[in-house]
Design a protein around this motif. Sequence first.
Motif, PDB file in Angstrom:
ATOM      1  N   HIS A  55       0.868  -1.177  -0.196  1.00  0.00           N
ATOM      2  CA  HIS A  55       0.227  -0.035   0.001  1.00  0.00           C
ATOM      3  C   HIS A  55       0.845   1.307   0.126  1.00  0.00           C
ATOM      4  O   HIS A  55       0.579   2.235  -0.704  1.00  0.00           O
ATOM      5  N   ALA A  56       1.867   1.399   0.770  1.00  0.00           N
ATOM      6  CA  ALA A  56       2.769   2.697   1.010  1.00  0.00           C
ATOM      7  C   ALA A  56       3.519   2.796  -0.197  1.00  0.00           C
ATOM      8  O   ALA A  56       3.692   4.067  -0.872  1.00  0.00           O
ATOM      9  N   ARG A  59       1.150   3.955  -3.488  1.00  0.00           N
ATOM     10  CA  ARG A  59       0.436   5.328  -3.442  1.00  0.00           C
ATOM     11  C   ARG A  59       1.035   6.209  -4.673  1.00  0.00           C
ATOM     12  O   ARG A  59       2.205   6.049  -4.732  1.00  0.00           O
ATOM     13  N   CYS A  60       0.125   6.959  -5.307  1.00  0.00           N
ATOM     14  CA  CYS A  60       0.549   7.845  -6.298  1.00  0.00           C
ATOM     15  C   CYS A  60       0.512   9.305  -5.574  1.00  0.00           C
ATOM     16  O   CYS A  60      -0.231   9.416  -4.665  1.00  0.00           O
ATOM     17  N   MET A  63      -3.297  10.923  -5.101  1.00  0.00           N
ATOM     18  CA  MET A  63      -4.026   9.791  -4.914  1.00  0.00           C
ATOM     19  C   MET A  63      -5.302  10.013  -4.028  1.00  0.00           C
ATOM     20  O   MET A  63      -4.628  10.989  -2.947  1.00  0.00           O
ATOM     21  N   GLU A  66      -7.963   5.324  -0.158  1.00  0.00           N
ATOM     22  CA  GLU A  66      -6.968   4.217   0.029  1.00  0.00           C
ATOM     23  C   GLU A  66      -7.217   3.074  -0.869  1.00  0.00           C
ATOM     24  O   GLU A  66      -8.479   3.061  -1.283  1.00  0.00           O
ATOM     25  N   VAL A  71     -11.130   4.523  -3.825  1.00  0.00           N
ATOM     26  CA  VAL A  71      -9.644   5.045  -4.151  1.00  0.00           C
ATOM     27  C   VAL A  71      -9.854   5.693  -5.499  1.00  0.00           C
ATOM     28  O   VAL A  71     -10.563   5.376  -6.471  1.00  0.00           O
ATOM     29  N   TYR A  73      -7.295   6.684  -8.336  1.00  0.00           N
ATOM     30  CA  TYR A  73      -5.957   6.283  -8.635  1.00  0.00           C
ATOM     31  C   TYR A  73      -5.528   6.790 -10.147  1.00  0.00           C
ATOM     32  O   TYR A  73      -6.531   6.852 -11.112  1.00  0.00           O
TER      33      TYR A  73
END
Length: 148
Positions: A55-56, A59-60, A63, A66, A71, A73
């Motif tokens: 997940h970390a 991330r964009c 974004m 979550e 989300v 994205y």
Amino acid sequence: MARALWYPTKQTAELRSTPLPALRANEVEIRATHGAVSRGTEALVFGGRVPESEHARMRCPHMGGEFTFPVKYGYCSVGVVARCGDDARHLEGERVFCLHPHQDRYVVEASWVNVIPDATPSPRAVLAPNLETAVNVVWDAKIAVGDR
């Protein structure tokens, strides 16, 4: 208001109205003209298959939400600078690339955009992240001219 692509749940997508913030001196408003969907990364996001351990790392910039949904994205956007803060006037009207989720208009700091050379068509410029991936593969594999 802008329109943004959100994934509210696994394997569903919808357009949502998104308010645009007031421009600060160092920001630009982009009117997106071209976008691209990543067949790999975004397919994982759409399908709800992003491992929690990633997940970390996945991330964009810009974004929303979550990976557990909802989300917003994406990271392939080409557009035109429609409005500028006072410190970013030099970018007004420029065609730019930005790592931003799928949205028809958005506001970002001017440092997040890259001016696209006149000779580069927008449909090609939107593929910049794919080129970066290809270059990294060549570097990581230590491929040299003549290798088979």
